[in-house]
Design a protein around this motif. Structure first.
Motif, short mmCIF file in Angstrom:
data_model
loop_
_atom_site.label_atom_id
_atom_site.label_comp_id
_atom_site.label_asym_id
_atom_site.label_seq_id
_atom_site.Cartn_x
_atom_site.Cartn_y
_atom_site.Cartn_z
N ALA A 59 31.95 13.39 79.98
CA ALA A 59 32.01 13.65 81.42
C ALA A 59 33.43 14.04 81.83
O ALA A 59 33.62 14.98 82.61
CB ALA A 59 31.53 12.43 82.20
N ALA A 60 34.41 13.34 81.30
CA ALA A 60 35.81 13.65 81.62
C ALA A 60 36.18 15.04 81.11
O ALA A 60 36.83 15.82 81.81
CB ALA A 60 36.73 12.59 81.03
N GLU A 61 35.77 15.36 79.90
CA GLU A 61 36.06 16.68 79.32
C GLU A 61 35.37 17.78 80.12
O GLU A 61 35.96 18.85 80.36
CB GLU A 61 35.61 16.72 77.86
N HIS A 62 34.15 17.53 80.55
CA HIS A 62 33.41 18.52 81.34
C HIS A 62 34.12 18.75 82.68
O HIS A 62 34.29 19.90 83.11
CB HIS A 62 31.98 18.06 81.56
N ALA A 63 34.55 17.69 83.32
CA ALA A 63 35.27 17.81 84.59
C ALA A 63 36.56 18.61 84.40
O ALA A 63 36.90 19.44 85.25
CB ALA A 63 35.56 16.43 85.16
N GLU A 64 37.25 18.38 83.30
CA GLU A 64 38.48 19.14 83.00
C GLU A 64 38.17 20.62 82.82
O GLU A 64 38.91 21.47 83.32
CB GLU A 64 39.14 18.61 81.72
N ARG A 65 37.09 20.90 82.09
CA ARG A 65 36.73 22.31 81.88
C ARG A 65 36.39 22.98 83.21
O ARG A 65 36.82 24.12 83.46
CB ARG A 65 35.53 22.42 80.92
N LEU A 66 35.63 22.30 84.06
CA LEU A 66 35.28 22.87 85.36
C LEU A 66 36.53 23.10 86.20
O LEU A 66 36.67 24.16 86.83
CB LEU A 66 34.30 21.96 86.10
N ALA A 67 37.43 22.13 86.20
CA ALA A 67 38.68 22.29 86.96
C ALA A 67 39.48 23.47 86.42
O ALA A 67 40.06 24.23 87.20
CB ALA A 67 39.50 21.00 86.90
N GLY A 68 39.50 23.63 85.11
CA GLY A 68 40.21 24.76 84.49
C GLY A 68 39.63 26.10 84.89
O GLY A 68 40.34 27.11 84.93
N LEU A 69 38.34 26.11 85.19
CA LEU A 69 37.69 27.33 85.65
C LEU A 69 37.82 27.52 87.15
O LEU A 69 37.43 28.55 87.70
CB LEU A 69 36.21 27.31 85.28
N GLY A 70 38.34 26.49 87.83
CA GLY A 70 38.49 26.57 89.28
C GLY A 70 37.20 26.35 90.04
O GLY A 70 37.04 26.84 91.16
N VAL A 71 36.26 25.61 89.44
CA VAL A 71 35.02 25.29 90.12
C VAL A 71 34.91 23.78 90.30
O VAL A 71 35.43 23.01 89.51
CB VAL A 71 33.77 25.84 89.38
N GLY A 72 34.22 23.38 91.36
CA GLY A 72 34.14 21.97 91.69
C GLY A 72 32.95 21.25 91.09
O GLY A 72 32.84 20.04 91.22
N GLY A 73 32.05 21.97 90.43
CA GLY A 73 30.89 21.32 89.86
C GLY A 73 29.97 22.32 89.20
O GLY A 73 30.25 23.53 89.17
N ASP A 74 28.88 21.80 88.67
CA ASP A 74 27.94 22.65 87.95
C ASP A 74 27.28 23.70 88.85
O ASP A 74 26.98 24.80 88.39
CB ASP A 74 26.87 21.80 87.27
N ALA A 75 27.08 23.36 90.12
CA ALA A 75 26.46 24.33 91.04
C ALA A 75 27.37 25.54 91.22
O ALA A 75 26.90 26.69 91.22
CB ALA A 75 26.16 23.68 92.39
N GLU A 76 28.67 25.30 91.37
CA GLU A 76 29.61 26.42 91.49
C GLU A 76 29.68 27.21 90.19
O GLU A 76 29.82 28.44 90.21
CB GLU A 76 31.01 25.91 91.86
N LEU A 77 29.60 26.52 89.07
CA LEU A 77 29.60 27.20 87.78
C LEU A 77 28.38 28.10 87.67
O LEU A 77 28.49 29.26 87.25
CB LEU A 77 29.61 26.16 86.65
N ALA A 78 27.22 27.60 88.06
CA ALA A 78 26.00 28.40 88.02
C ALA A 78 26.12 29.62 88.94
O ALA A 78 25.69 30.72 88.58
CB ALA A 78 24.80 27.55 88.43
N ALA A 79 26.73 29.43 90.10
CA ALA A 79 26.92 30.56 91.02
C ALA A 79 27.80 31.63 90.39
O ALA A 79 27.52 32.83 90.52
CB ALA A 79 27.53 30.06 92.33
N ARG A 80 28.83 31.19 89.70
CA ARG A 80 29.72 32.14 89.03
C ARG A 80 28.95 32.94 87.98
O ARG A 80 29.14 34.15 87.83
CB ARG A 80 30.89 31.40 88.39
N ILE A 81 28.08 32.28 87.25
CA ILE A 81 27.28 32.96 86.23
C ILE A 81 26.34 33.97 86.91
O ILE A 81 26.21 35.11 86.46
CB ILE A 81 26.49 31.95 85.38
N ARG A 82 25.70 33.54 88.02
CA ARG A 82 24.79 34.44 88.74
C ARG A 82 25.53 35.66 89.29
O ARG A 82 24.94 36.72 89.47
CB ARG A 82 24.10 33.70 89.87
N GLU A 83 26.81 35.51 89.57
CA GLU A 83 27.61 36.62 90.08
C GLU A 83 27.91 37.65 89.00
O GLU A 83 28.54 38.66 89.28
CB GLU A 83 28.94 36.11 90.66
N GLY A 84 27.51 37.37 87.77
CA GLY A 84 27.74 38.32 86.69
C GLY A 84 29.05 38.12 85.96
O GLY A 84 29.52 39.01 85.28
#
Length: 112
Positions: free
Chosen positions: A58-83
């Protein structure tokens, strides 16, 4: 595990039940009950691994998300949907997330 819980902790309890099913129940049953006993053994193995690996994952996942500049899995999914799925950092984060899930679900799947 911290107080107020004593030994055995949750991991040890789950391991004891899994071992009982493997050593005592599985050899004594057949058919549908044998199948469901195997399923229960696998589920308990997953629970053991999640208890052991989950906090660090969980800590590693949170670090990866922060490194991508997203606040959570929903934002990550949105980024993927954006192409933006061809972003090497995003692909590396997704690969690590899937690997973590495999490490809990069935580490044997990751073996070449």
């Amino acid at each position: 595990m911290a107080a107020p819980h004593d030994v055995p902790d949750a991991t040890q309890l789950v391991a004891a039940v899994r071992q009982f099913l493997e050593a005592d129940v599985l050899p004594a049953v057949e058919g549908r009950v044998r199948f469901h006993t195997r399923v229960a053994i696998n589920v308990l193995g997953m629970v053991e691994r999640e208890i052991e690996l989950g906090p660090a994952q969980a800590a590693e996942h949170a670090e990866r998300l922060a490194g991508l500049g997203v606040g959570g899995d929903a934002e990550l999914a949105a980024r993927i949907r954006e192409g933006r799925a061809d972003d090497p950092e995003l692909l590396a984060a997704l690969t690590a997330a899937v690997r973590a899930k495999i490490d809990v679900a069935n580490p044997g799947y990751a073996t070449p």
